[in-house]
Design a protein around this motif. Structure first.
Motif, PDB file in Angstrom:
ATOM      1  N   PRO A  36      16.847 -10.759 -43.674  1.00  0.00           N
ATOM      2  CA  PRO A  36      15.760 -10.641 -42.347  1.00  0.00           C
ATOM      3  C   PRO A  36      16.215 -10.144 -40.419  1.00  0.00           C
ATOM      4  CG  PRO A  36      16.753 -12.934 -43.140  1.00  0.00           C
ATOM      5  CD  PRO A  36      17.134 -12.151 -44.089  1.00  0.00           C
ATOM      6  N   ALA A  37      15.111  -9.796 -39.980  1.00  0.00           N
ATOM      7  CA  ALA A  37      15.947  -8.907 -38.935  1.00  0.00           C
ATOM      8  C   ALA A  37      16.491 -10.004 -37.819  1.00  0.00           C
ATOM      9  CB  ALA A  37      14.446  -8.766 -38.141  1.00  0.00           C
ATOM     10  N   LYS A  38      17.580  -9.578 -37.455  1.00  0.00           N
ATOM     11  CA  LYS A  38      18.158 -10.458 -36.703  1.00  0.00           C
ATOM     12  C   LYS A  38      18.053 -10.310 -34.923  1.00  0.00           C
ATOM     13  CE  LYS A  38      21.983 -12.772 -39.289  1.00  0.00           C
ATOM     14  NZ  LYS A  38      21.089 -12.221 -40.648  1.00  0.00           N
ATOM     15  N   TYR A  39      18.030  -8.184 -34.838  1.00  0.00           N
ATOM     16  CA  TYR A  39      18.056  -7.523 -33.878  1.00  0.00           C
ATOM     17  C   TYR A  39      17.534  -6.168 -35.171  1.00  0.00           C
ATOM     18  CZ  TYR A  39      22.635  -7.543 -35.165  1.00  0.00           C
ATOM     19  OH  TYR A  39      23.766  -6.973 -36.774  1.00  0.00           O
ATOM     20  N   PHE A  65      14.627  -0.771 -35.857  1.00  0.00           N
ATOM     21  CA  PHE A  65      14.309  -0.375 -37.389  1.00  0.00           C
ATOM     22  C   PHE A  65      14.146  -1.890 -37.735  1.00  0.00           C
ATOM     23  CE2 PHE A  65      16.059   4.032 -37.590  1.00  0.00           C
ATOM     24  CZ  PHE A  65      15.281   4.399 -37.089  1.00  0.00           C
ATOM     25  N   GLU A  66      15.139  -2.840 -38.025  1.00  0.00           N
ATOM     26  CA  GLU A  66      15.350  -3.659 -38.546  1.00  0.00           C
ATOM     27  C   GLU A  66      14.213  -5.459 -37.897  1.00  0.00           C
ATOM     28  OE1 GLU A  66      19.160  -2.611 -38.548  1.00  0.00           O
ATOM     29  OE2 GLU A  66      17.592  -3.076 -36.499  1.00  0.00           O
ATOM     30  N   THR A  67      13.103  -4.677 -37.443  1.00  0.00           N
ATOM     31  CA  THR A  67      11.919  -5.556 -36.619  1.00  0.00           C
ATOM     32  C   THR A  67      10.909  -4.171 -37.893  1.00  0.00           C
ATOM     33  OG1 THR A  67      12.649  -6.239 -34.835  1.00  0.00           O
ATOM     34  CG2 THR A  67      10.741  -6.515 -35.033  1.00  0.00           C
ATOM     35  N   VAL A  81      10.961  -3.101 -40.740  1.00  0.00           N
ATOM     36  CA  VAL A  81      11.085  -2.985 -42.019  1.00  0.00           C
ATOM     37  C   VAL A  81      10.422  -4.731 -41.806  1.00  0.00           C
ATOM     38  CG1 VAL A  81      12.349  -3.923 -43.980  1.00  0.00           C
ATOM     39  CG2 VAL A  81      13.120  -1.685 -42.140  1.00  0.00           C
ATOM     40  N   GLU A  82      11.699  -5.932 -41.461  1.00  0.00           N
ATOM     41  CA  GLU A  82      10.587  -7.433 -41.746  1.00  0.00           C
ATOM     42  C   GLU A  82       9.349  -7.127 -41.609  1.00  0.00           C
ATOM     43  OE1 GLU A  82      10.799 -11.096 -41.892  1.00  0.00           O
ATOM     44  OE2 GLU A  82      13.030  -9.994 -41.272  1.00  0.00           O
ATOM     45  N   TYR A  83       8.259  -6.537 -40.555  1.00  0.00           N
ATOM     46  CA  TYR A  83       6.846  -6.765 -39.992  1.00  0.00           C
ATOM     47  C   TYR A  83       6.240  -5.732 -41.242  1.00  0.00           C
ATOM     48  CZ  TYR A  83       6.614  -9.214 -36.081  1.00  0.00           C
ATOM     49  OH  TYR A  83       6.752  -9.976 -34.087  1.00  0.00           O
ATOM     50  N   LEU A  84       7.056  -4.286 -41.505  1.00  0.00           N
ATOM     51  CA  LEU A  84       6.102  -4.292 -42.555  1.00  0.00           C
ATOM     52  C   LEU A  84       6.367  -4.650 -44.133  1.00  0.00           C
ATOM     53  CD1 LEU A  84       5.599  -0.911 -43.408  1.00  0.00           C
ATOM     54  CD2 LEU A  84       7.833  -0.533 -44.765  1.00  0.00           C
ATOM     55  N   THR A  85       7.719  -5.778 -44.574  1.00  0.00           N
ATOM     56  CA  THR A  85       6.932  -6.312 -45.799  1.00  0.00           C
ATOM     57  C   THR A  85       6.481  -7.703 -45.526  1.00  0.00           C
ATOM     58  OG1 THR A  85       9.804  -7.309 -45.343  1.00  0.00           O
ATOM     59  CG2 THR A  85       9.436  -5.088 -46.134  1.00  0.00           C
ATOM     60  N   LYS A  86       6.632  -8.516 -44.215  1.00  0.00           N
ATOM     61  CA  LYS A  86       5.559  -9.760 -44.170  1.00  0.00           C
ATOM     62  C   LYS A  86       4.972  -9.533 -43.808  1.00  0.00           C
ATOM     63  CE  LYS A  86       6.308 -11.320 -39.872  1.00  0.00           C
ATOM     64  NZ  LYS A  86       6.993 -12.254 -38.669  1.00  0.00           N
ATOM     65  N   ASN A  87       4.130  -8.650 -43.745  1.00  0.00           N
ATOM     66  CA  ASN A  87       2.468  -7.915 -43.007  1.00  0.00           C
ATOM     67  C   ASN A  87       1.729  -7.081 -44.313  1.00  0.00           C
ATOM     68  OD1 ASN A  87       2.306  -9.478 -40.934  1.00  0.00           O
ATOM     69  ND2 ASN A  87       3.588  -7.477 -39.873  1.00  0.00           N
ATOM     70  N   GLN A  88       2.838  -7.193 -45.640  1.00  0.00           N
ATOM     71  CA  GLN A  88       2.149  -6.118 -46.576  1.00  0.00           C
ATOM     72  C   GLN A  88       1.231  -6.920 -47.360  1.00  0.00           C
ATOM     73  OE1 GLN A  88       5.185  -5.949 -50.127  1.00  0.00           O
ATOM     74  NE2 GLN A  88       3.152  -5.351 -51.269  1.00  0.00           N
ATOM     75  N   ILE A  89      -0.200  -5.575 -47.741  1.00  0.00           N
ATOM     76  CA  ILE A  89      -1.600  -5.415 -47.890  1.00  0.00           C
ATOM     77  C   ILE A  89      -1.723  -5.944 -49.123  1.00  0.00           C
ATOM     78  CG2 ILE A  89      -3.971  -5.150 -47.030  1.00  0.00           C
ATOM     79  CD1 ILE A  89      -2.595  -4.814 -44.499  1.00  0.00           C
TER      80      ILE A  89
END
Length: 393
Positions: A13-16, A19-21, A23-31
């Motif tokens: 999970p992204a803390k800061y 790039f971390e953010t 990857v977080e959004y890319l995987t969380k919002n996978q279609i």
């Protein structure tokens, strides 16, 4: 199924971190169900876990100073190649964020090609220009960038300015490039105005809603803190200048203090860092305006977040910032009194004038930088025919 291995971020999970953010959004919002993500995570132990329904693999790296990031990327790449071999993964994509391991990439690129895997690279910004690095490290960054460009099958640039730079400066290698921006979210903060988190922060730092300009960013010279503080001191603004940054009482800080004597003006307020993202968004929303002096790199995440949250944004006039802000911001240059006069002018804006900039900024984010758009573009890219890009050895 297309297996995509993402290396180079500290992980999720992204803390800061940008790039971390991402990857977080890319995987969380996978279609698409046709993509299997594998995300490398910097850790103290070599284990695997699941987050956002994707495989995350920890990579243990000893604390070796500035070289730790290089060692981390190399170890993550070794683990990735090992996994591809052992699981007989076909048509994999290895997507490396930033250009840290150029001098070592040739060997691993050959191994990837033998396995039928493609190497994608995000070149990030002009890391070799950052003043925090010594001259030898800057030289390493430039050489490393050159070699990553040379061996990448595809370079995914999050700024059109960076893409143009890659094509121009490395034309010898005829680099394959594409542009996919970074993302931001215009959804308002769920934090109430009277929430104890924001009211405690206001009380502690003696600031009031809509009565401060805001700066958020790394405390480094290339982000032009001296320019912005000096110009704010010359302005007639009755508002505060609130600076959220990882300030250390280092030589840069001492030199800044000596040159500007900002400690003699009660309006200048260094308030430390804010890691609570909901609180930080609320602070952005309640700012009268945002000052952005970054001039190194591509699409800056803190700028996108400001455009998505803060009504009025004052940006340094460089191509990266103009590319992002377009008509949704106002711009300053480095000439004396230019920013000071702009702040004075901005202080006199009517509510309708401010709202007009706010609307344009948010429209800009929604049209070009929404996470839904970014995720869709990446998935389309990852699912393209793997023969679309020519392999480099």
């Amino acid at each position: 199924m297309r297996n995509v291995f993402i290396l180079g971020s500290k992980g999720i999970p992204a803390k800061y971190g940008g790039f971390e953010t991402f990857v977080e959004y890319l995987t969380k919002n996978q279609i698409s169900n046709d993509i299997a993500y594998h995300v490398a995570c910097l850790s103290e132990i070599n284990t695997e876990f699941e987050h956002n329904n994707v495989r995350c693999f920890n990579v243990k790296v000893p604390s070796t100073g500035s070289s730790r990031a290089v060692l981390y990327d190399i170890n993550a790449l070794k683990e990735t190649i090992k996994y591809i071999k052992e699981h007989e993964v076909k048509n994999a994509i290895v997507y490396i964020l930033a250009c840290r391991i150029g001098p070592f990439i040739s060997k691993y690129k050959r191994q990837l090609a033998e396995l039928g895997a493609e190497l994608y690279v995000n070149p990030d910004g002009h890391e070799w220009k950052r003043s925090k690095w010594s001259m030898p490290i800057r030289m390493y960054w430039k050489i490393s960038e050159k070699l990553m460009v040379k061996h990448a099958d595809l370079l995914v640039c999050d700024s059109k300015g960076i893409e143009a730079y890659i094509k121009s400066d490395y034309s010898t290698y005829k680099p394959n490039t594409t542009f996919i921006a970074y993302g931001a979210d215009v959804t308002p903060s769920e934090m109430r105005d009277n929430d104890s988190s924001i009211t405690s922060w206001q009380k502690k730092n003696k600031v009031k809603p809509n009565e401060y300009y805001l700066i958020v960013g790394r405390f480094v010279p290339e982000n032009n803190y001296e320019l912005m503080i000096r110009e704010f001191l010359k302005s007639d603004s009755q508002k505060d200048l609130v600076i959220i940054s990882n300030v250390e009482k280092n030589e840069f800080y001492k030199e800044l203090l000596r040159k500007t004597q900002f400690d003699q003006d009660m309006r200048i307020k260094f308030v430390g860092t804010v890691y609570d993202q909901e609180l930080l968004q609320k602070i952005r929303e309640q700012a009268y305006g945002y000052l952005h002096g970054h001039e190194v790199g591509g699409t800056n995440p803190s700028l996108l977040e400001a455009l998505a949250s803060t009504k009025l944004n004052l940006l340094l006039k460089v191509n990266f910032n103009r590319e992002v802000g377009s008509e949704g911001a106002i711009y300053f240059d480095k000439q004396e009194k230019n920013l000071a006069n702009l702040i004075n002018h901005a202080d006199s804006f009517t509510e309708s004038q401010i709202d007009e900039y706010s609307i344009k900024a948010k429209e800009r984010i929604m049209e070009e930088y929404s996470w839904s758009k970014i995720v869709s573009q990446y998935e389309e890219l990852f699912l393209e025919n793997n023969n679309h890009w020519r392999f480099k050895i």
